[in-house]
Write a protein that holds these residues in place. Sequence first.
Motif, short mmCIF file in Angstrom:
data_model
loop_
_atom_site.label_atom_id
_atom_site.label_comp_id
_atom_site.label_asym_id
_atom_site.label_seq_id
_atom_site.Cartn_x
_atom_site.Cartn_y
_atom_site.Cartn_z
N SER B 48 0.85 -1.19 0.00
CA SER B 48 0.00 0.00 0.00
C SER B 48 0.88 1.23 0.00
O SER B 48 2.11 1.14 -0.01
CB SER B 48 -0.94 -0.02 1.21
OG SER B 48 -0.24 0.31 2.37
N GLU B 97 11.09 -2.18 5.00
CA GLU B 97 10.60 -0.82 5.22
C GLU B 97 9.43 -0.52 4.29
O GLU B 97 8.41 0.02 4.71
CB GLU B 97 11.74 0.19 4.98
CG GLU B 97 11.35 1.64 5.23
CD GLU B 97 10.95 1.89 6.69
OE1 GLU B 97 11.43 1.15 7.57
OE2 GLU B 97 10.15 2.83 6.93
N ARG B 99 7.49 -2.57 3.00
CA ARG B 99 6.34 -3.38 3.38
C ARG B 99 5.80 -3.01 4.77
O ARG B 99 4.87 -3.63 5.25
CB ARG B 99 6.72 -4.86 3.35
CG ARG B 99 7.09 -5.31 1.95
CD ARG B 99 7.38 -6.81 1.91
NE ARG B 99 6.39 -7.48 1.08
CZ ARG B 99 6.35 -8.79 0.88
NH1 ARG B 99 7.21 -9.58 1.50
NH2 ARG B 99 5.45 -9.31 0.10
N GLY B 100 6.40 -2.02 5.37
CA GLY B 100 5.85 -1.52 6.63
C GLY B 100 6.13 -2.39 7.83
O GLY B 100 5.33 -2.44 8.76
N GLY B 108 9.23 0.93 9.46
CA GLY B 108 8.01 1.17 8.71
C GLY B 108 7.47 2.58 8.82
O GLY B 108 6.48 2.92 8.21
N LYS B 109 8.14 3.40 9.60
CA LYS B 109 7.64 4.78 9.76
C LYS B 109 7.86 5.61 8.50
O LYS B 109 7.05 6.44 8.13
CB LYS B 109 8.31 5.45 10.95
CG LYS B 109 7.80 4.88 12.26
CD LYS B 109 8.41 5.58 13.45
CE LYS B 109 7.90 4.93 14.73
NZ LYS B 109 8.87 5.04 15.83
N ALA D 311 3.68 2.94 7.37
CA ALA D 311 3.03 1.64 7.52
C ALA D 311 1.61 1.84 8.01
O ALA D 311 1.36 2.60 8.94
CB ALA D 311 3.83 0.78 8.51
N ARG D 312 0.67 1.14 7.39
CA ARG D 312 -0.74 1.40 7.66
C ARG D 312 -1.14 1.17 9.11
O ARG D 312 -1.91 1.94 9.67
CB ARG D 312 -1.63 0.57 6.71
CG ARG D 312 -1.51 0.99 5.25
CD ARG D 312 -1.81 2.48 5.06
NE ARG D 312 -3.19 2.82 5.36
CZ ARG D 312 -4.18 2.76 4.50
NH1 ARG D 312 -3.95 2.39 3.27
NH2 ARG D 312 -5.40 3.09 4.86
N HIS D 313 -0.61 0.12 9.71
CA HIS D 313 -1.03 -0.13 11.09
C HIS D 313 -0.48 0.94 12.03
O HIS D 313 -1.12 1.34 13.00
CB HIS D 313 -0.61 -1.53 11.54
CG HIS D 313 0.88 -1.76 11.56
ND1 HIS D 313 1.64 -1.82 10.40
CD2 HIS D 313 1.74 -1.92 12.58
CE1 HIS D 313 2.90 -2.00 10.73
NE2 HIS D 313 3.00 -2.07 12.05
N LEU D 314 0.70 1.45 11.71
CA LEU D 314 1.25 2.55 12.52
C LEU D 314 0.49 3.84 12.27
O LEU D 314 0.24 4.63 13.18
CB LEU D 314 2.74 2.74 12.21
CG LEU D 314 3.66 1.54 12.45
CD1 LEU D 314 5.08 1.85 12.02
CD2 LEU D 314 3.63 1.13 13.93
#
Lengths: 307, 307, 338, 338
Positions: B48, B97, B99-100, B108-109, D311-314
């Motif tokens: 995403s 990263e 892929r979060g 993932g930030k 990241a979406r969950h974050l």
Amino acid sequence: MDWRERVAAEGSRGDRTGHFEREFYRGIYLIRRLEETLLELFAAGRLSGTTHTCLGQEANAVAVAFHLTDADVVVSNHRCHGHYLARTGDLEGLLAEIRGLERGLCSGKGGSQHLCAPNFYTNGIQGGIVPLATGMALAEKQRGSGAIVTVFIGDGTLGQGVVYESFNIAALWAAPLLVVVEANGWAQSTPTPRAMAGSMRQRLEAFGLPCGMVEGTDALEIHRAAGAAVGQVRETGRPAGLIIRTQRLGPHSKGDDSRSPEELETLRERDPLPRLAASLDPEQRRAIEAECERRLAAALTATEGPL
Amino acid sequence: MDWRERVAAEGSRGDRTGHFEREFYRGIYLIRRLEETLLELFAAGRLSGTTHTCLGQEANAVAVAFHLTDADVVVSNHRCHGHYLARTGDLEGLLAEIRGLERGLCSGKGGSQHLCAPNFYTNGIQGGIVPLATGMALAEKQRGSGAIVTVFIGDGTLGQGVVYESFNIAALWAAPLLVVVEANGWAQSTPTPRAMAGSMRQRLEAFGLPCGMVEGTDALEIHRAAGAAVGQVRETGRPAGLIIRTQRLGPHSKGDDSRSPEELETLRERDPLPRLAASLDPEQRRAIEAECERRLAAALTATEGPL
Amino acid sequence: MSTRCAAALNAALAEALERWDETLLLGEDLADPYGGAFRITRGLSTRFPDRVLSSPISEAALFGVSAGLALRGRRPVLEIMFGDFITLGLDQVINHIAKFREMYDEQVRVPLVVRTPMGGRRGYGPTHSQCLEKLLVGIPGLTVVAGSEYHDLHRLLLAAIASDDPVFFIENKLLYSRFQQRGRDGRLGPFLWEEGDSTYPTVQLRAADRCSVSVVTWGGMAHLARQAAEQLAIEHETMIEVLILSRLAPVDLTPLLASVRRTGALVVAEEGTLTGGVGAEIVARVQHEAFSSLRGPARRVAARDAVIPAARHLEDAVLPQVEDITDACLAAAAGTEH
Amino acid sequence: MSTRCAAALNAALAEALERWDETLLLGEDLADPYGGAFRITRGLSTRFPDRVLSSPISEAALFGVSAGLALRGRRPVLEIMFGDFITLGLDQVINHIAKFREMYDEQVRVPLVVRTPMGGRRGYGPTHSQCLEKLLVGIPGLTVVAGSEYHDLHRLLLAAIASDDPVFFIENKLLYSRFQQRGRDGRLGPFLWEEGDSTYPTVQLRAADRCSVSVVTWGGMAHLARQAAEQLAIEHETMIEVLILSRLAPVDLTPLLASVRRTGALVVAEEGTLTGGVGAEIVARVQHEAFSSLRGPARRVAARDAVIPAARHLEDAVLPQVEDITDACLAAAAGTEH
Ligand SMILES: Cc1ncc(C[n+]2csc(CCOP(=O)(O)OP(=O)(O)O)c2C)c(N)n1
Ligand SMILES: Cc1ncc(C[n+]2csc(CCOP(=O)(O)OP(=O)(O)O)c2C)c(N)n1
Ligand SMILES: [Mg+2]
Ligand SMILES: [Mg+2]
């Protein structure tokens, strides 16, 4: 041909009667005396806020103004009194504004560096006026008014990135914009070589603005170069630059001059005013000066008000 | 001599054994495959956010990285995966990263365009990284580390004024900064000629940055030019530029390519990858490719995680 | 103490340059003999010629260059000549400087101080008179400090320079020529004096008698709030507590909340324009934390939502005056609505 | 109606270009076939090739050029590709665009619209997801409008373009693909629907039963507030009034104050980060105007004061969710402190 065009034409012909030189001198002298007066008023505690006088740089304003029509637009900066006076002759409105009076150009809201009048705008943020002037030039082109926009900036202001963004857009979209760089060798207390790498002229040309240059400080030479630059923008409908090597004879604003007396002496030798004065018939010159003094005195009286 | 220096030296000698070409190919191929994989993951709805792949531009990253030492700093932009991989080889951290994942470079930030690792930084605001890189170069100089800073920008980013402010400061204060302009002819959907007046090279030179230029897309030519540019900054301790005419073969980000098939075909002819591939021994080439595929597969497996 | 605020700041900068080799000063016209538009760096380029850099007029890049220096181990102190010009660097501030530490997952710190004078009452006109701290307090990752003559400015600035995170250090222009006002033995003039022992303390001036209003303020308004307190005491027999913040973000309202619980009334006095000001945040927090202590609505004193005119009489009409504070305090003390 | 918000905006732009020759669109990548990063100008450069200009990447200058055009009689509509990039133009906005009319003593007007998408929940990461309206609402001279699917976006944008003063028109990114949600016969789904008849109306959705909380919101949060209202009604038998603002500055809180006087409780829901947000201003005003109507403290729902992670969950953990609104409403309904 209106008054300005006539004077401009005489200037480029090398007018024999001296009419051109006299008008030029009248413009410079009036600005000079206004600026000197402002510094005196400040020193006497009779003005508050701040001001930036264009002592030594008056000829640039007058030379450019001679080539503009009433429809043309001028955008200027913190050091704007000369540009305004050369353009409008409105000594009283300007003085009233600086003195914070209701009858000032902007009713005292703007003050010394935030002026507005028909086809004339200034602001006190270095560089920010250049995109504005670019947009104005595009507007004039779209409206088909035939007007051009002249924006005055200092050499120090070439440090601002938005200036180059604007050059690029002006060139891409063919804005009839004349950028006049008044290169007085200083920005506040910083000598230009300590703030400017590379080449000033190339900085305009690299973004697609052909750029003229005036090295000398002969008023007539400035006048001719301004005429060429204005003419180029008018004819091509595209932006161009003009760099004028000039000299700031006064402090940056009120009393903040840390330059040495020797340096100031050298600069004064470049002052266009005495040379132009010397070329005039002494009697005619004194008449012009007396007239300017009268106008100034009248404006001072008319704007006597709360300080 | 460390690995990179050896490879760089071989490259400039025109290495007979083909070792240099193989390493170069390995670098390019791995990046190419990562970027292709990312687009596939996006298309499959398994990633995403957004991403900007450097398909077609990989050689620039690898060529520059070959000339840098571990102490040198790289600052990059939205299109940064190649720069990062060429510099660090850290496929897994990067993929994680994007892929979060917690194990990503920045947990993932940051995601695709906000990367950080020792001596490596990227950000997603066009142009804003250039003053940063300038400051970093000044810091290295002041610390006497001998490191130089390389900043990568796109041609479209030459629209940002802060870039010129930074050039000026870098030149004035002698920052050991290499500005690499990856001129792929496009900014998102806008062809460079519609966004750039004047001359790209002059834009650097006018601010005091001597500027090299690579027109061809031969990987070795890019490598030599990068070596010269890096060497110049290292030796003079002053900023310089290098413009690389390159080609973006993929969409700007995920699927937003409005260029015609013919145009893309022409661009593909300039792709350095097949030409470099053709210069290799086929078996060795296949071995490199197989190794890269293995690494990529392993990284994909290792980073399987929430999307 | 008879130190002028300008001298205190100058001394703090000198001390930082002396103590920490990484310290660097950057900004327009900093070098001697000029020493900065407000002369705060005077003498420093002479003493530390390699570490006090007069720059081109390039605010946006200056923010970025300073951030780059900070990211690589330097400790830059950037002077922006007028607070109005921070607007030119807000992209660097918001999308770079304030984000790095968190966005890069704690891999980096940005030990950068931005010093800048704000405020009006000098007739400098619309583009040289604003208080724009409101633009900064809502940016996650930034520390925003406002000096006042009631704080030990030397210590405050040194603390900011010692911080490993980005700090805006706002100096009201009128501060420079004022003397430091520091309490002694718990008193300052007619007031009880209290100062927390945190790095960025809140100073409290209050009457010995029971007070009926808490006034919270900072920067250039502290001077006016103190005058209001004196007037209110003398002319209206109304006693107030004045709380002078030094850190606006992240803000610690503990002393203010304690005060509001004592007085039951809150007035925020700020020089910036009303809408979206720092005062709104303070009111929103206090009404949340001390709802039942409030006898009436919290009131805000601020500049009118207008351009700051150049002419002094017009400027006075736009900027908040002592009378605005006394009026608000009287209304707050009475506990009336509106 | 089954118009998507993107189409409504596109149609408004087309209508403006048709009706007013002075209208011009400027921005990055506006031209066909691309039609803007979010495709809002699609088709327009083909129909109006001279008046839809794809620009270089030069946000600061774009603001200034647009202002120059506006000062000289054009009616520019500037698209800033991501709201995060307005930071690059804030000097033009604050020290030029917003000041001219007043500073030049009403000699000029600046009929400029700046359209820009804001907001997260798409995983675009720290520099492409922010809601930065807080930076704009405190600038005197600016009008700040936030569209939502509950407003007639076509009419709203056209009104902004028709204005003779500078207007920021904020479009939440998630709006684009949503359908316009407009009431009919005073109802929308299970709610009573009310819309003032001002140019920038506040839309109200409320339960037919007596409501115990007023929720005020705008932009992308309207969608969440409506969900919260539905959940609260079904799961908690708590009825709320949802007020969806369209103009954030200057803000007209008349409908909200009336609502708070009915419900006695206020929750502000905003997507931007908490501190210094628009919500703080709304709370400060409401507690001032309706102090005695409030049963408990006003509450704010907002993003955490943090960077928005990629990241979406974050990201979800930083941005305000429906549950945050329902929780705040339940607390507000109960009238408890904290
Ligand atoms: C954005 C901005 N930065 C700094 C200033 C403060 N300032 C006013 S004039 C000036 C020097 C300008 O130098 P130059 O452009 O050469 O014009 P000159 O004063 O020499 O006419 C400076 C730094 C300002 N007004 N705006
Ligand atoms: C300040 C800013 N404006 C706009 C964007 C949106 N944007 C991202 S990449 C891009 C195009 C950049 O073009 P270029 O510099 O040529 O790099 P390329 O994408 O071609 O590699 C744009 C407009 C941005 N990220 N930052
Ligand atoms: Mg100068
Ligand atoms: Mg490009």
